[in-house]
Design a protein around this motif. Structure first.
Motif, PDB file in Angstrom:
ATOM      1  N   ASP A   1      77.297-140.278   4.577  1.00  0.00           N
ATOM      2  CA  ASP A   1      76.686-139.537   5.674  1.00  0.00           C
ATOM      3  C   ASP A   1      77.701-138.869   6.587  1.00  0.00           C
ATOM      4  O   ASP A   1      77.321-138.069   7.458  1.00  0.00           O
ATOM      5  CB  ASP A   1      75.754-140.449   6.478  1.00  0.00           C
ATOM      6  CG  ASP A   1      76.486-141.639   7.085  1.00  0.00           C
ATOM      7  OD1 ASP A   1      77.615-141.924   6.635  1.00  0.00           O
ATOM      8  OD2 ASP A   1      75.923-142.277   7.983  1.00  0.00           O
TER       9      ASP A   1
ATOM     10  N   PRO B   1      74.059-126.685  11.865  1.00  0.00           N
ATOM     11  CA  PRO B   1      72.723-126.904  11.289  1.00  0.00           C
ATOM     12  C   PRO B   1      71.869-125.646  11.249  1.00  0.00           C
ATOM     13  O   PRO B   1      70.838-125.634  10.558  1.00  0.00           O
ATOM     14  CB  PRO B   1      72.110-127.958  12.220  1.00  0.00           C
ATOM     15  CG  PRO B   1      73.279-128.645  12.855  1.00  0.00           C
ATOM     16  CD  PRO B   1      74.319-127.582  13.017  1.00  0.00           C
TER      17      PRO B   1
ATOM     18  N   SER C   1      70.035-123.320   3.330  1.00  0.00           N
ATOM     19  CA  SER C   1      69.720-124.413   4.259  1.00  0.00           C
ATOM     20  C   SER C   1      71.027-125.015   4.749  1.00  0.00           C
ATOM     21  O   SER C   1      72.087-124.860   4.118  1.00  0.00           O
ATOM     22  CB  SER C   1      68.860-125.483   3.575  1.00  0.00           C
ATOM     23  OG  SER C   1      69.559-126.073   2.500  1.00  0.00           O
TER      24      SER C   1
ATOM     25  N   SER D   1      72.899-128.393   7.237  1.00  0.00           N
ATOM     26  CA  SER D   1      72.948-129.554   8.117  1.00  0.00           C
ATOM     27  C   SER D   1      74.400-129.710   8.530  1.00  0.00           C
ATOM     28  O   SER D   1      75.263-128.926   8.103  1.00  0.00           O
ATOM     29  CB  SER D   1      72.443-130.812   7.412  1.00  0.00           C
ATOM     30  OG  SER D   1      73.381-131.232   6.426  1.00  0.00           O
ATOM     31  N   ALA D   2      74.701-130.710   9.320  1.00  0.00           N
ATOM     32  CA  ALA D   2      76.073-130.880   9.787  1.00  0.00           C
ATOM     33  C   ALA D   2      77.025-131.236   8.654  1.00  0.00           C
ATOM     34  O   ALA D   2      78.245-131.006   8.760  1.00  0.00           O
ATOM     35  CB  ALA D   2      76.127-131.950  10.878  1.00  0.00           C
TER      36      ALA D   2
ATOM     37  N   LYS E   1      76.034-130.707   5.032  1.00  0.00           N
ATOM     38  CA  LYS E   1      75.696-130.104   3.734  1.00  0.00           C
ATOM     39  C   LYS E   1      75.144-128.700   3.936  1.00  0.00           C
ATOM     40  O   LYS E   1      74.289-128.470   4.781  1.00  0.00           O
ATOM     41  CB  LYS E   1      74.673-130.952   2.982  1.00  0.00           C
ATOM     42  CG  LYS E   1      74.263-130.366   1.634  1.00  0.00           C
ATOM     43  CD  LYS E   1      73.188-131.191   0.952  1.00  0.00           C
ATOM     44  CE  LYS E   1      72.732-130.572  -0.364  1.00  0.00           C
ATOM     45  NZ  LYS E   1      71.635-131.327  -1.000  1.00  0.00           N
TER      46      LYS E   1
END
Length: 405
Positions: free
Chosen positions: A69, A122, A140, A142-143, A145
């Motif tokens: 993560d 993000p 798309s 995220s922080a 991916k």
């Protein structure tokens, strides 16, 4: 069951199923899964709980990479037959923006890439991604991916991600595959006797040869159990028809051509392999007259028995297209031979010209001059010889086989 500390070996770890791997990753963290990549202090692996763990599998369903993560990644490197060679780990470190993994490492325009790391925005519109300098669309974000589309015109090279915090470059270059035209494998089916050969061709719609890698039952080049295939597509059936322990034949086999530049494009043919055919010797019919009563001794003329010819060996057993050679045929009952025929899958092969057929006095050997045309297709042929007593078998028995490599 997994236990605290370092797993014993990589093979044990890789036997876990996908759900089991996810459960272990969540309990032990990425450090446990990368087999001995220890945190500082005493050489013990951290057992800290992980948040979201991503397990990435390749097209062979092998575990390819693990990402935690925080964006830290571990990539498993295998040899050609699936043995684990090493594990490469990339940590985010102190960088504000970092790329630790880009997967898959080989794909084509229009497909998606997953970029793992840290420091991404993000909001997809705030991340700029280029592939070897060509701008890609962020689907798309995220922080840790980004998912992007490989743009048309992209070429192999490094992936760069730029955000308001800075720019990061991928640890390795990715390979962008050009478009591959579909092709077919011909013939689509073949029936062979053991140890027989068949030439297969991978052909584009234009008629040109496709650049491919050949496999038999998914084995590169095949093996002795399922038959072998050369780099040019020449398949050789196994010496025996293999059977399962329950007595079921393993044939038919699948001969597959896979694009050398794009492993997602392939075409196949089916091969049935039969046991060897027995060779029979036959004579002409003999009639016998039995008198109703015995009145004495009568002497009849001798009965002659004529055997059909049989070919047991050919020398040389192969020659390339465009060559001329003296062919020696060994066998039995060859006396008086008038014709030597070289047969392909559909009958006499017009690419072969046979002249000057001569048989020795014992009828055990014949020689002939053979010219092979430059357009002769690679593969096996069967030889048949005709005498006043009959014609040898038209089927390939091993001894009467000739090959154009």
């Amino acid at each position: 069951m997994d236990k605290p500390g370092r797993p014993r070996d990589a093979a044990r770890l890789l036997r876990y199923s996908r759900p089991e791997m996810h459960a272990i990753a969540r309990r032990r963290g990425i450090a446990w899964l990368v087999l001995g990549l220890c945190v500082a202090g005493g050489g013990h692996v951290s057992a800290a709980a992980a948040g979201t763990i991503s397990l990435i599998y390749d097209r062979k369903n092998q575990l390819n990479s693990i990402v935690d993560d925080q964006g830290n990644s571990a990539t498993f490197v295998y040899d050609s037959v699936g043995n684990l060679l090493r594990i490469d780990r990339v940590n985010v470190g102190a960088a504000l923006v970092a790329i630790t993994l880009v997967t898959p490492g080989q794909d084509q325009a229009g497909d998606t890439l997953s970029i793992y790391g840290a420091g991404f925005d993000p909001s997809p519109g705030q991340d700029t991604v280029t592939i070897n300098g060509v701008l890609a669309t962020v689907v798309s974000a995220s922080a840790t991916k980004l998912t992007v589309l490989i743009p048309a015109g992209a070429t192999s090279g490094y992936v760069l991600v730029t955000t308001a915090q800075g720019t990061a470059q991928s640890p390795q270059q990715i390979t962008v595959i050009g478009p591959v035209a579909p092709f077919t494998v011909s013939p689509a089916t073949a029936t062979l006797y053991v140890d027989q050969r068949q030439a297969f061709a991978a052909t584009l719609a234009t008629g040109a040869a496709a650049t491919v890698v050949w496999r038999v039952n998914s084995i590169p080049g095949g093996d002795s159990a399922v038959g072998t295939v050369s780099a040019s597509g020449l398949y050789t059936a196994p010496d025996v028809v293999p059977y399962t322990p329950s007595g079921t034949a393993l044939a038919p086999f699948t001969v597959t051509a896979t694009s050398a530049t794009n492993p997602t494009v392939s075409a196949s043919a089916t091969v049935n392999v039969l046991p060897p055919r027995p060779v029979y010797f036959a004579s002409r019919m003999v009639s016998v007259l039995i008198e109703p009563a015995f009145t004495g001794v009568a002497v009849t003329p001798p009965i002659s028995v004529a055997f059909a010819p049989v070919i047991t060996a050919v020398s040389p057993a192969s020659a390339p297209a465009g060559s001329s050679l003296t062919l020696t045929v060994t066998g039995q009952a060859l006396t008086g031979a008038t014709t030597l025929t070289i047969l392909g899958p559909g009958g006499p092969d017009a690419a072969f010209t046979v002249t000057n057929l001569v048989v020795n006095g014992g009828g055990t050997q014949a020689t002939a001059t053979v010219v092979i045309g430059p357009g002769a297709a690679p593969g096996d042929r069967a030889l048949a010889i005709q005498t006043p007593s009959g014609t040898s078998t038209l089927n390939g028995t091993g001894g009467n086989r000739f090959t154009v490599p």
